[in-house]
Design a protein around this motif. Structure first.
Motif, PDB file in Angstrom:
ATOM      1  N   ASN A   8       0.826  -1.211   0.000  1.00  0.00           N
ATOM      2  CA  ASN A   8       0.000   0.000   0.000  1.00  0.00           C
ATOM      3  C   ASN A   8       0.861   1.263   0.000  1.00  0.00           C
ATOM      4  N   ASN A   9       1.895   1.273   0.844  1.00  0.00           N
ATOM      5  CA  ASN A   9       2.795   2.437   0.891  1.00  0.00           C
ATOM      6  C   ASN A   9       3.503   2.636  -0.441  1.00  0.00           C
ATOM      7  N   LEU A  10       3.926   1.529  -1.023  1.00  0.00           N
ATOM      8  CA  LEU A  10       4.610   1.582  -2.314  1.00  0.00           C
ATOM      9  C   LEU A  10       3.688   2.144  -3.390  1.00  0.00           C
ATOM     10  N   PHE A  11       2.441   1.688  -3.382  1.00  0.00           N
ATOM     11  CA  PHE A  11       1.472   2.148  -4.383  1.00  0.00           C
ATOM     12  C   PHE A  11       1.201   3.648  -4.237  1.00  0.00           C
ATOM     13  N   THR A  12       0.963   4.076  -3.019  1.00  0.00           N
ATOM     14  CA  THR A  12       0.659   5.491  -2.766  1.00  0.00           C
ATOM     15  C   THR A  12       1.822   6.389  -3.181  1.00  0.00           C
ATOM     16  N   GLU A  13       3.016   6.028  -2.759  1.00  0.00           N
ATOM     17  CA  GLU A  13       4.204   6.831  -3.075  1.00  0.00           C
ATOM     18  C   GLU A  13       4.483   6.846  -4.575  1.00  0.00           C
ATOM     19  N   SER A  14       4.324   5.699  -5.229  1.00  0.00           N
ATOM     20  CA  SER A  14       4.646   5.596  -6.651  1.00  0.00           C
ATOM     21  C   SER A  14       3.614   6.325  -7.510  1.00  0.00           C
ATOM     22  N   CYS A  15       2.350   6.240  -7.146  1.00  0.00           N
ATOM     23  CA  CYS A  15       1.318   6.964  -7.893  1.00  0.00           C
ATOM     24  C   CYS A  15       1.549   8.473  -7.814  1.00  0.00           C
ATOM     25  N   GLU A  16       1.990   8.932  -6.666  1.00  0.00           N
ATOM     26  CA  GLU A  16       2.301  10.355  -6.510  1.00  0.00           C
ATOM     27  C   GLU A  16       3.470  10.747  -7.416  1.00  0.00           C
ATOM     28  N   LYS A  17       4.475   9.887  -7.483  1.00  0.00           N
ATOM     29  CA  LYS A  17       5.621  10.177  -8.346  1.00  0.00           C
ATOM     30  C   LYS A  17       5.227  10.167  -9.819  1.00  0.00           C
ATOM     31  N   ILE A  18       4.368   9.222 -10.189  1.00  0.00           N
ATOM     32  CA  ILE A  18       3.888   9.180 -11.574  1.00  0.00           C
ATOM     33  C   ILE A  18       3.104  10.440 -11.889  1.00  0.00           C
ATOM     34  N   SER A  19       2.246  10.839 -10.970  1.00  0.00           N
ATOM     35  CA  SER A  19       1.429  12.037 -11.152  1.00  0.00           C
ATOM     36  C   SER A  19       2.283  13.284 -11.325  1.00  0.00           C
ATOM     37  N   ASN A  20       3.430  13.300 -10.638  1.00  0.00           N
ATOM     38  CA  ASN A  20       4.320  14.469 -10.679  1.00  0.00           C
ATOM     39  C   ASN A  20       5.444  14.325 -11.711  1.00  0.00           C
ATOM     40  N   ALA A 122       2.752  -0.602  -7.367  1.00  0.00           N
ATOM     41  CA  ALA A 122       3.649   0.004  -8.353  1.00  0.00           C
ATOM     42  C   ALA A 122       4.929   0.433  -7.669  1.00  0.00           C
ATOM     43  N   SER A 123       5.940   0.658  -8.486  1.00  0.00           N
ATOM     44  CA  SER A 123       7.180   1.290  -8.041  1.00  0.00           C
ATOM     45  C   SER A 123       7.374   2.500  -8.939  1.00  0.00           C
ATOM     46  N   PRO A 124       8.393   3.303  -8.728  1.00  0.00           N
ATOM     47  CA  PRO A 124       8.597   4.445  -9.622  1.00  0.00           C
ATOM     48  C   PRO A 124       8.961   4.041 -11.054  1.00  0.00           C
ATOM     49  N   SER A 125       9.213   2.741 -11.286  1.00  0.00           N
ATOM     50  CA  SER A 125       9.622   2.299 -12.614  1.00  0.00           C
ATOM     51  C   SER A 125       8.794   1.154 -13.189  1.00  0.00           C
ATOM     52  N   ALA A 126       7.807   0.669 -12.419  1.00  0.00           N
ATOM     53  CA  ALA A 126       7.106  -0.542 -12.861  1.00  0.00           C
ATOM     54  C   ALA A 126       5.731  -0.670 -12.210  1.00  0.00           C
ATOM     55  N   VAL A 127       4.946  -1.592 -12.762  1.00  0.00           N
ATOM     56  CA  VAL A 127       3.661  -1.986 -12.182  1.00  0.00           C
ATOM     57  C   VAL A 127       3.762  -3.463 -11.825  1.00  0.00           C
ATOM     58  N   MET A 128       3.238  -3.834 -10.648  1.00  0.00           N
ATOM     59  CA  MET A 128       3.401  -5.194 -10.152  1.00  0.00           C
ATOM     60  C   MET A 128       2.090  -5.763  -9.633  1.00  0.00           C
ATOM     61  N   ILE A 129       1.951  -7.084  -9.740  1.00  0.00           N
ATOM     62  CA  ILE A 129       0.850  -7.805  -9.118  1.00  0.00           C
ATOM     63  C   ILE A 129       1.274  -8.159  -7.696  1.00  0.00           C
ATOM     64  N   GLN A 130       0.380  -7.956  -6.738  1.00  0.00           N
ATOM     65  CA  GLN A 130       0.689  -8.255  -5.344  1.00  0.00           C
ATOM     66  C   GLN A 130       0.512  -9.750  -5.054  1.00  0.00           C
TER      67      GLN A 130
END
Length: 226
Positions: A8-20, A122-130
């Motif tokens: 969850n933390n990874l998703f939230t942080e990465s979506c913010e980075k993608i958005s920015n 997600a990560s700042p460079s990829a999308v992942m299945i949990q």
């Protein structure tokens, strides 16, 4: 660490980075001179689960087809990267049976765990299945392998990049600036809690691989039945 919180933390942080527009583009994924190779112990999900994942990927492709999407042949969960990919690694410089012997010792008595693939992150460079394992067997195996290999003189680079404790599947890598960014993020949120299915781990594979586990570069070195 609690896996759900970590994802969850990874998703939230990465979506913010993608958005920015602060995400990471892989500049080597289309480089024909990329010779990074290594050996990895991995597991593969069932075909039904792979097909379920492709439904998600097809929707993302409809938003932005320019990213790198994993075909069924390449989808996997890394148990441990024993020799992380590097330029110049030569399989002829190691004795495969020595690695097989260590792994066989470590998997003795391993349970047939079930992995539930629920939601995406997600990560700042990829999308992942949990991935959520049914017990601690996978991480117990990782710890046993870490200890066993460090007691040998075999070439290994376990945990040199990071210490792996998740059971995720990387299915998208960013190789171009993301098109239709808002819709891309909306689609990620749509699948945030999607149930891709579950599967029982019946075997492990030791493979010689490139950085992206592309089938045309992967060679199975040994198969381990659980």
């Amino acid at each position: 660490m609690d896996l759900a919180s970590h994802y969850n933390n990874l998703f939230t942080e990465s979506c913010e980075k993608i958005s920015n527009d602060n995400y990471v583009i892989d500049t080597q994924i289309d480089d024909l001179s990329d010779n990074r190779l290594g050996i990895t112990l991995l597991i593969r999900p069932s075909e039904d689960i792979k097909n379920s994942i492709q439904l998600f990927l097809n929707e993302l492709k409809g938003v932005d087809a320019s990213q790198y999407y994993y075909p069924n042949s390449d989808i996997h969960i890394t148990i441990l990267s024993i020799i992380s990919c590097y330029d110049g690694f030569d399989l002829n410089n190691i004795t495969i049976q020595d690695y097989v012997a260590v792994i066989n010792k470590c998997i003795a008595g391993l349970n047939k765990s079930v992995i539930n693939l629920h939601g995406i992150t997600a990560s700042p460079s990829a999308v992942m299945i949990q991935g959520f394992p049914s017990d601690t067997s996978i991480n117990d195996l990782r710890d046993n392998l870490r200890t066993a290999f460090k007691e040998t003189t075999l070439e290994q680079s376990i945990d040199k990049r990071y210490s792996l404790f998740t059971t995720h599947l990387t299915v998208v890598r960013f190789r171009k600036p993301i098109k239709n960014k808002d819709l891309f993020l909306k689609t990620l949120h749509k699948y945030r809690d999607y149930n891709f299915g579950k599967f029982e781990i019946k075997n492990l594979e030791l493979v010689h691989n490139d950085w992206y586990q592309r089938a045309e570069f992967v060679k199975t070195l040994s198969d381990f039945k659980i």
